[in-house]
Design an enzyme around this catalytic site. Structure first.
Site, PDB file in Angstrom:
ATOM      1  N   GLU A 193       0.824  -1.212   0.000  1.00  0.00           N
ATOM      2  CA  GLU A 193       0.000   0.000   0.000  1.00  0.00           C
ATOM      3  C   GLU A 193       0.859   1.263   0.000  1.00  0.00           C
ATOM      4  O   GLU A 193       0.545   2.236  -0.673  1.00  0.00           O
ATOM      5  CB  GLU A 193      -0.963   0.003   1.190  1.00  0.00           C
ATOM      6  CG  GLU A 193      -2.097  -1.009   1.069  1.00  0.00           C
ATOM      7  CD  GLU A 193      -2.886  -0.863  -0.224  1.00  0.00           C
ATOM      8  OE1 GLU A 193      -3.002   0.242  -0.763  1.00  0.00           O
ATOM      9  OE2 GLU A 193      -3.392  -1.904  -0.707  1.00  0.00           O
ATOM     10  N   TYR A 242      -6.062   6.910   3.930  1.00  0.00           N
ATOM     11  CA  TYR A 242      -6.225   5.875   2.901  1.00  0.00           C
ATOM     12  C   TYR A 242      -5.506   4.585   3.285  1.00  0.00           C
ATOM     13  O   TYR A 242      -6.089   3.493   3.290  1.00  0.00           O
ATOM     14  CB  TYR A 242      -5.711   6.342   1.524  1.00  0.00           C
ATOM     15  CG  TYR A 242      -5.545   5.137   0.641  1.00  0.00           C
ATOM     16  CD1 TYR A 242      -6.662   4.508   0.115  1.00  0.00           C
ATOM     17  CD2 TYR A 242      -4.286   4.564   0.444  1.00  0.00           C
ATOM     18  CE1 TYR A 242      -6.541   3.337  -0.610  1.00  0.00           C
ATOM     19  CE2 TYR A 242      -4.154   3.390  -0.285  1.00  0.00           C
ATOM     20  CZ  TYR A 242      -5.293   2.784  -0.803  1.00  0.00           C
ATOM     21  OH  TYR A 242      -5.174   1.614  -1.485  1.00  0.00           O
ATOM     22  N   ASP A 297      -9.559   6.724  -2.038  1.00  0.00           N
ATOM     23  CA  ASP A 297      -8.378   7.125  -2.813  1.00  0.00           C
ATOM     24  C   ASP A 297      -8.869   7.794  -4.094  1.00  0.00           C
ATOM     25  O   ASP A 297     -10.060   8.078  -4.232  1.00  0.00           O
ATOM     26  CB  ASP A 297      -7.475   5.910  -3.119  1.00  0.00           C
ATOM     27  CG  ASP A 297      -8.104   4.975  -4.134  1.00  0.00           C
ATOM     28  OD1 ASP A 297      -9.330   5.071  -4.361  1.00  0.00           O
ATOM     29  OD2 ASP A 297      -7.373   4.153  -4.711  1.00  0.00           O
TER      30      ASP A 297
END
Length: 341
Positions: free
Chosen positions: A35, A118, A136
């Site tokens: 991520e 996020y 996002d």
DNA sequence: AAGACGGGGGT
DNA sequence: ACCCCAGTCTT
């Protein structure tokens, strides 16, 4: 109405499932790694970096023990290098202060360096199935079009509005699947340009499609005006050694290496004299251009031969080591094309 | 709230 | 060559 959107989204996900490389063990460390690599970065670009990092540091303790230069060498070319610094600091923190235990809730995950709303939502939902909705760029675009909200998420208030909508739409107990589904849909189908509306099972309830507003939703973001910066960049070479220093200033490319750099459009003879370098007749590259999101970089590069040159903060590296050194992309591209001979 | 922070892809 | 894309931290 919400139910229809979600049903169609899950149906889409069945036909376009995307395997994440951490799927086998759902290790929060690996999810975090991917991520962070994916922030401001396309998945296809992030994946090779992810594989190299996981291969080299399969456990968070190994990442914590790595040197910053080794990590930067693996990060080289990906950009936003503060992500690598935060990653390293967080790995050290989790290893030494939390006995290697990755935090397990959104509230604790978001406290980590380099982890914002996020990334915390993504980790909490993918690793622990916590009921938190990701917001996002993909989610924003999908919601803006489907629900006809003509706003960017640059203002905090508007971002809150999208976050609240995303939270309402979240399928409780299946946050991992839902979050994955809406992001996949946004990135592969409801794309910024040329979205595939002709083959979309959500178009029948999509505000933008029904009202011919797909091209104008979401509205364009305001962009900062680009600042031009000019650099003269010299590699000092002595036999098979090149002198480099690490950029420590709070500026672009912090943590990357450079040669002797004069930031100016015109050559300043006095500057090079104080560096004890005679640049007369030096063969400079043409102006090399690199556009960042906020600056336009212009750079001329040259190599100067100088025996016994030395300067504080500079360190000699053998030319064979340079492939493991992190340079700004514009510099490594020049090295690839030109070499050091 | 605005600016700083890299780099790549599509056209 | 030009336009577009995308999270977090600092100021």
């Amino acid at each position: 109405m919400f139910k229809t959107f979600q049903d169609n989204l899950l149906a889409f996900y069945q036909s376009f499932p995307i395997e994440k490389p951490w799927q086998a063990d759902r290790d929060p460390y690996k999810i975090w790694l991917l991520e962070v690599l994916s922030q401001q970065t396309r998945m296809e670009q992030a994946l090779p970096y992810y594989r190299r990092l996981v291969d080299r540091f399969p456990k968070i303790e190994l990442l914590a023990d790595a040197s910053e230069d080794d990590l930067f060498a693996l990060w080289k070319g990906l950009g936003y290098y503060s992500r690598a610094r935060n990653l390293h600091n967080t790995a050290k923190y989790i290893t030494s202060e939390r006995e290697g235990q990755f935090p397990r809730t959104y509230a604790d995950i978001i406290k980590l360096n380099g982890v914002g709303p996020y990334t915390a939502s993504a980790i909490a939902s993918f690793a622990f199935r916590e009921d938190v909705a990701v917001l996002d760029g993909n989610v924003h675009r999908v919601l803006s079009r489907v629900f006809g909200i003509a706003k960017t998420i640059q203002r905090g208030q508007d971002k809150d509005e999208f976050q609240n909508l995303a939270n309402k739409l979240l399928i409780k107990g299946q946050s991992d699947i839902y979050n994955q589904a809406i992001m996949n849909f946004g990135s592969t189908h409801c794309k910024p340009q040329n979205p595939n509306c002709g083959d979309c099972n959500i178009s029948e309830i999509c505000y933008a499609y029904q009202n011919e507003k797909v091209g104008v939703l979401p509205p364009p973001k305001l962009r900062p005006i680009l600042r031009d910066r000019y650099f003269h960049f010299v590699f000092v070479k002595s036999k098979d050694n090149i002198y480099l220093r690490k950029r420590m200033e709070k500026d672009i490319w912090q943590g990357l290496y450079e040669g002797v750099v004069q930031e100016n459009k015109d050559l300043d003879v006095d500057f090079w004299q104080t560096q004890k370098l005679d640049i007369a007749g030096l063969l400079w590259s043409p102006w090399l251009k690199q556009v960042l999101s906020h600056q336009r970089i212009w750079m001329k590069i040259a190599i100067i031969e100088s025996e016994n040159w030395s300067s504080t903060n500079f360190q000699a590296f053998h030319t064979s080591e340079l492939k493991n050194i992190a340079f700004p992309r514009v510099v490594s591209k020049w090295i690839e094309a030109h070499g050091f001979d």
